[in-house]
Design a protein around this motif. Structure first.
Motif, PDB file in Angstrom:
ATOM      1  N   LYS A 447       0.823  -1.211   0.000  1.00 33.22           N
ATOM      2  CA  LYS A 447       0.000   0.000   0.000  1.00 33.22           C
ATOM      3  C   LYS A 447       0.857   1.262   0.000  1.00 33.22           C
ATOM      4  O   LYS A 447       1.847   1.352   0.727  1.00 33.22           O
ATOM      5  CB  LYS A 447      -0.919   0.028   1.224  1.00 33.22           C
ATOM      6  N   ASP A 448       0.457   2.220  -0.813  1.00 29.78           N
ATOM      7  CA  ASP A 448       1.069   3.543  -0.825  1.00 29.78           C
ATOM      8  C   ASP A 448      -0.022   4.573  -0.605  1.00 29.78           C
ATOM      9  O   ASP A 448      -1.152   4.431  -1.101  1.00 29.78           O
ATOM     10  CB  ASP A 448       1.777   3.812  -2.157  1.00 29.78           C
ATOM     11  N   TYR A 449       0.326   5.614   0.161  1.00 29.48           N
ATOM     12  CA  TYR A 449      -0.635   6.669   0.460  1.00 29.48           C
ATOM     13  C   TYR A 449      -0.193   7.986  -0.154  1.00 29.48           C
ATOM     14  O   TYR A 449       1.001   8.319  -0.177  1.00 29.48           O
ATOM     15  CB  TYR A 449      -0.815   6.816   1.979  1.00 29.48           C
ATOM     16  N   PHE A 450      -1.189   8.739  -0.620  1.00 28.49           N
ATOM     17  CA  PHE A 450      -0.939  10.013  -1.268  1.00 28.49           C
ATOM     18  C   PHE A 450      -1.914  11.050  -0.728  1.00 28.49           C
ATOM     19  O   PHE A 450      -3.028  10.715  -0.292  1.00 28.49           O
ATOM     20  CB  PHE A 450      -1.119   9.908  -2.790  1.00 28.49           C
ATOM     21  N   ILE A 451      -1.495  12.307  -0.761  1.00 30.43           N
ATOM     22  CA  ILE A 451      -2.396  13.426  -0.501  1.00 30.43           C
ATOM     23  C   ILE A 451      -2.762  14.023  -1.849  1.00 30.43           C
ATOM     24  O   ILE A 451      -1.881  14.413  -2.628  1.00 30.43           O
ATOM     25  CB  ILE A 451      -1.742  14.485   0.398  1.00 30.43           C
ATOM     26  N   GLY A 452      -4.061  14.048  -2.105  1.00 28.76           N
ATOM     27  CA  GLY A 452      -4.540  14.688  -3.328  1.00 28.76           C
ATOM     28  C   GLY A 452      -4.705  16.174  -3.080  1.00 28.76           C
ATOM     29  O   GLY A 452      -5.351  16.580  -2.108  1.00 28.76           O
ATOM     30  N   LEU A 453      -4.110  16.987  -3.958  1.00 32.18           N
ATOM     31  CA  LEU A 453      -4.113  18.441  -3.772  1.00 32.18           C
ATOM     32  C   LEU A 453      -4.465  19.111  -5.098  1.00 32.18           C
ATOM     33  O   LEU A 453      -3.646  19.140  -6.024  1.00 32.18           O
ATOM     34  CB  LEU A 453      -2.746  18.912  -3.280  1.00 32.18           C
ATOM     35  N   ASN A 454      -5.727  19.571  -5.210  1.00 33.65           N
ATOM     36  CA  ASN A 454      -6.183  20.251  -6.427  1.00 33.65           C
ATOM     37  C   ASN A 454      -5.906  19.438  -7.683  1.00 33.65           C
ATOM     38  O   ASN A 454      -5.453  19.971  -8.709  1.00 33.65           O
ATOM     39  CB  ASN A 454      -5.540  21.645  -6.545  1.00 33.65           C
ATOM     40  N   GLY A 455      -6.146  18.137  -7.602  1.00 43.35           N
ATOM     41  CA  GLY A 455      -5.979  17.290  -8.773  1.00 43.35           C
ATOM     42  C   GLY A 455      -4.627  16.617  -8.898  1.00 43.35           C
ATOM     43  O   GLY A 455      -4.476  15.664  -9.665  1.00 43.35           O
ATOM     44  N   GLN A 470      -8.118  28.078   2.198  1.00 44.25           N
ATOM     45  CA  GLN A 470      -9.504  28.244   1.776  1.00 44.25           C
ATOM     46  C   GLN A 470      -9.623  28.034   0.266  1.00 44.25           C
ATOM     47  O   GLN A 470      -8.824  28.530  -0.515  1.00 44.25           O
ATOM     48  CB  GLN A 470      -9.997  29.653   2.163  1.00 44.25           C
ATOM     49  N   GLY A 471     -10.632  27.257  -0.146  1.00 42.79           N
ATOM     50  CA  GLY A 471     -10.913  27.090  -1.568  1.00 42.79           C
ATOM     51  C   GLY A 471     -10.199  25.940  -2.238  1.00 42.79           C
ATOM     52  O   GLY A 471     -10.499  25.617  -3.393  1.00 42.79           O
ATOM     53  N   GLU A 472      -9.234  25.300  -1.554  1.00 41.66           N
ATOM     54  CA  GLU A 472      -8.523  24.183  -2.162  1.00 41.66           C
ATOM     55  C   GLU A 472      -9.200  22.862  -1.821  1.00 41.66           C
ATOM     56  O   GLU A 472      -9.881  22.744  -0.810  1.00 41.66           O
ATOM     57  CB  GLU A 472      -7.057  24.164  -1.712  1.00 41.66           C
ATOM     58  N   GLU A 473      -9.008  21.863  -2.688  1.00 39.42           N
ATOM     59  CA  GLU A 473      -9.608  20.556  -2.485  1.00 39.42           C
ATOM     60  C   GLU A 473      -8.527  19.541  -2.137  1.00 39.42           C
ATOM     61  O   GLU A 473      -7.489  19.476  -2.795  1.00 39.42           O
ATOM     62  CB  GLU A 473     -10.357  20.106  -3.749  1.00 39.42           C
ATOM     63  N   TYR A 474      -8.814  18.735  -1.097  1.00 41.67           N
ATOM     64  CA  TYR A 474      -7.823  17.775  -0.615  1.00 41.67           C
ATOM     65  C   TYR A 474      -8.454  16.381  -0.507  1.00 41.67           C
ATOM     66  O   TYR A 474      -9.677  16.242  -0.335  1.00 41.67           O
ATOM     67  CB  TYR A 474      -7.303  18.184   0.763  1.00 41.67           C
ATOM     68  N   SER A 475      -7.611  15.382  -0.563  1.00 42.74           N
ATOM     69  CA  SER A 475      -8.085  14.010  -0.401  1.00 42.74           C
ATOM     70  C   SER A 475      -6.938  13.124   0.083  1.00 42.74           C
ATOM     71  O   SER A 475      -5.762  13.495  -0.024  1.00 42.74           O
ATOM     72  CB  SER A 475      -8.661  13.451  -1.709  1.00 42.74           C
ATOM     73  N   ILE A 476      -7.294  11.976   0.649  1.00 44.98           N
ATOM     74  CA  ILE A 476      -6.328  10.932   0.996  1.00 44.98           C
ATOM     75  C   ILE A 476      -6.553   9.778   0.025  1.00 44.98           C
ATOM     76  O   ILE A 476      -7.689   9.317  -0.147  1.00 44.98           O
ATOM     77  CB  ILE A 476      -6.508  10.449   2.450  1.00 44.98           C
ATOM     78  N   ILE A 477      -5.495   9.317  -0.598  1.00 47.12           N
ATOM     79  CA  ILE A 477      -5.600   8.269  -1.613  1.00 47.12           C
ATOM     80  C   ILE A 477      -4.760   7.072  -1.182  1.00 47.12           C
ATOM     81  O   ILE A 477      -3.605   7.220  -0.782  1.00 47.12           O
ATOM     82  CB  ILE A 477      -5.103   8.784  -2.984  1.00 47.12           C
ATOM     83  N   CYS A 478      -5.363   5.893  -1.256  1.00 49.13           N
ATOM     84  CA  CYS A 478      -4.651   4.649  -0.958  1.00 49.13           C
ATOM     85  C   CYS A 478      -4.601   3.791  -2.216  1.00 49.13           C
ATOM     86  O   CYS A 478      -5.639   3.481  -2.804  1.00 49.13           O
ATOM     87  CB  CYS A 478      -5.357   3.887   0.167  1.00 49.13           C
ATOM     88  N   LYS A 479      -3.388   3.413  -2.621  1.00 45.86           N
ATOM     89  CA  LYS A 479      -3.200   2.563  -3.797  1.00 45.86           C
ATOM     90  C   LYS A 479      -2.586   1.240  -3.340  1.00 45.86           C
ATOM     91  O   LYS A 479      -1.503   1.228  -2.761  1.00 45.86           O
ATOM     92  CB  LYS A 479      -2.298   3.243  -4.822  1.00 45.86           C
ATOM     93  N   ASP A 480      -3.303   0.156  -3.609  1.00 48.59           N
ATOM     94  CA  ASP A 480      -2.852  -1.177  -3.217  1.00 48.59           C
ATOM     95  C   ASP A 480      -2.354  -1.904  -4.461  1.00 48.59           C
ATOM     96  O   ASP A 480      -3.148  -2.286  -5.335  1.00 48.59           O
ATOM     97  CB  ASP A 480      -4.003  -1.949  -2.567  1.00 48.59           C
ATOM     98  N   SER A 481      -1.049  -2.107  -4.538  1.00 52.71           N
ATOM     99  CA  SER A 481      -0.459  -2.734  -5.719  1.00 52.71           C
ATOM    100  C   SER A 481      -0.831  -4.209  -5.829  1.00 52.71           C
ATOM    101  O   SER A 481      -0.837  -4.776  -6.923  1.00 52.71           O
ATOM    102  CB  SER A 481       1.068  -2.582  -5.689  1.00 52.71           C
ATOM    103  N   LYS A 482      -1.148  -4.843  -4.709  1.00 52.35           N
ATOM    104  CA  LYS A 482      -1.494  -6.268  -4.730  1.00 52.35           C
ATOM    105  C   LYS A 482      -2.874  -6.496  -5.329  1.00 52.35           C
ATOM    106  O   LYS A 482      -3.065  -7.368  -6.184  1.00 52.35           O
ATOM    107  CB  LYS A 482      -1.437  -6.843  -3.312  1.00 52.35           C
ATOM    108  N   SER A 483      -3.849  -5.723  -4.892  1.00 50.68           N
ATOM    109  CA  SER A 483      -5.215  -5.888  -5.380  1.00 50.68           C
ATOM    110  C   SER A 483      -5.523  -5.014  -6.582  1.00 50.68           C
ATOM    111  O   SER A 483      -6.488  -5.259  -7.310  1.00 50.68           O
ATOM    112  CB  SER A 483      -6.216  -5.573  -4.266  1.00 50.68           C
TER     113      SER A 483
END
Length: 497
Positions: A447-455, A470-483
């Protein structure tokens, strides 16, 4: 449940002659001596006692009269129980499951020695069935902690059921949990492993606690995984609402005092079952029945503070008329484990009154004390559903309190690891308000984790600070190379009043 004072050494019991004796130490089948300190809990089948070793407890099995079973005086019954206890270790228990099964039998009396994680308390301590108990919710972790414990209890049942086993007598007396509410890892254990059986191997052994028993058990039908679920749901609702799920208006004329030992286990081998409070028989609608409100009540704690659509659906599937009469329609333990994990994830705690509740994204004040809520971090999935919420205490300070993001928020639900911490989060104030993300030390290599920042995406190596603007969009992304699965949750900050 009876519990003696911790400073009293020894336990007082009746022998098979009716004489009262005090046992301060006992030998087991390996000739080890155990110093008895006090009673930990008891039911109709026996009494469990603390010993000098905080991780060792002793169970004294009792006959139907509540008397000790002696090797010398009750040879046949002693030998029967001894063989039964010794056979428990050969049952197909999953590895590392939190079930306290016999390590050794007692030498002179029927019973056995169990290993139990130290510093634990009976689950009866988590039932807020009195004014004092309700007050404890503000200091002992409240509903948020209970969601976690109930989820872990359901996961325990799910693992037993997956191995073809039935616990049979689920009640607060047989469930133990971590005593310290501040401890990060909260554990749940089942005791009385002699209740556990494989369906079909012992159909004559009907063991239940009337208050938590499924209706079919009163009719003499054997325990099953479905009756386990009914008992669990009853215990869960009582733990969260402070009332029994059938203690509504129709039941108000019934007096619990008219029935002895409502919370004591029954090992019923007779043709005549014990007298049972009618509200436990499954003949009444449950207090939140959507088809029949004749047994509705406003008593207990406000349902909206702890019920979600998901948990309400499971309670209703279990307690509705079909669930009471058709055991196979009841939801599985895995569904309960996942539902309460979700409830735990979206619960917040009020910094003013200490009470916790499920957060729906709209509350501005605490439903318990009406004080303004602080800033709240929420995470939403691709369907805009809140999957995580947590209060941000002192967000203006240089750094806030760490809290955990569990695996099930960003990965598929895995009954063995769903509560494992993946990321630690806290607020920081370094050149402005921010969120600090720390990967857990025990991190999956797939598993690798990323912060999504404005795309765009920025990988979390071990520690990452996100400056919130203010006004920016954020997300937490998990990428599982096994699945090959990629999951993303959006980050939002809800300002307090």
């Amino acid at each position: 449940m009876e519990v003696e004072k911790e400073d009293e050494i020894g336990v007082t019991l009746n022998d098979s002659d009716g004489k009262t004796i005090t046992i301060k130490q006992i030998k087991d089948s390996f000739d080890s001596t155990h110093i008895i300190q006090s009673v930990l809990g008891q039911g109709g089948q026996g009494r469990v006692c603390r010993t000098e070793n905080p991780e060792i407890v002793v169970k004294f099995a009792l006959n139907p009269k509540g008397q000790l079973i002696s090797r010398e005086k009750n040879k046949v019954e002693f030998e029967h129980n001894d063989a039964k206890f010794k056979s428990i270790v050969f049952k197909p228990f999953p590895d590392r499951i939190h079930v306290a099964y016999p390590m050794a039998c007692l030498a002179d009396y029927s019973g056995y020695v169990m290993r139990l994680m130290g510093d634990m308390i009976s689950f009866s301590d988590f039932l807020p069935m009195s004014e004092e108990g309700i007050k404890k919710l503000s200091t002992d972790g409240g509903h948020r902690r209970r969601f976690m414990l109930l989820s872990k209890l359901a996961a325990l049942l799910a693992k037993l059921h997956a191995n073809g086993m039935v616990y049979c007598d689920l009640s607060p007396n047989n469930v133990f949990a971590t005593k310290n509410s501040k401890q990060e890892t909260q554990n749940v254990w089942l005791i009385d492993a002699d209740n556990v059986f494989i369906p079909g191997e012992d159909r004559d052994n009907l063991v239940y606690t009337p208050r938590y028993a499924a209706p079919e058990l009163f009719a003499g039908k054997p325990c099953s995984q479905n009756s386990d679920i009914y008992s669990f749901a009853t215990l869960a609702f009582e733990t969260l609402s402070a009332i029994h799920p059938f203690a509504g208006e129709k039941a108000t004329n019934w007096n619990d005092d008219d029935v002895d030992d409502w919370d004591a286990s029954t090992n019923d081998k007779s043709d005549t079952p014990p007298a049972i409070d009618p509200q436990y028989s499954g003949k009444y609608p449950w207090v939140e029945d959507i088809e029949d409100d004749s047994n509705h009540t406003e008593a207990g704690l406000p349902r909206q503070n702890f019920l979600t659509n998901e948990t309400f659906a499971l309670f209703n599937m279990t307690f509705c008329e079909e669930g009471r009469e058709s055991p196979k329609t009841r939801p599985t333990a895995s569904l309960w484990a996942r539902a309460f994990a979700h409830s735990h994830a979206i619960s917040i705690s009020c910094p003013d009154c200490g009470m916790s509740f499920v957060y729906d994204g709209t509350q501005k004040v605490c439903p318990w004390c009406d004080k303004n809520l602080p800033k709240i971090l929420i995470l939403k999935d691709e369907n805009d559903r809140i999957v995580f919420a947590h209060e941000l205490l002192n967000p203006e300070a240089e750094s806030g309190e760490l809290f955990s993001l569990p695996e099930h928020i960003v990965s598929s639900f895995n009954i063995d690891s769903y509560f494992r911490t993946e990321i630690k989060i806290r607020t920081v104030n370094i050149k402005g308000f921010g969120l600090e993300f720390n990967l857990a030390q025990r991190q999956s290599s797939t598993k690798d984790y990323f912060i999504g920042l404005n795309g765009s995406e920025e990988k979390i190596i071990s520690r990452y600070i996100l400056q919130v603007k203010q006004g920016e969009e954020y997300s937490i992304i998990c990428k599982d190379s096994k699945s090959g699965i990629c999951r993303s949750v959006k980050i939002y900050l809800m300002e307090g009043n």
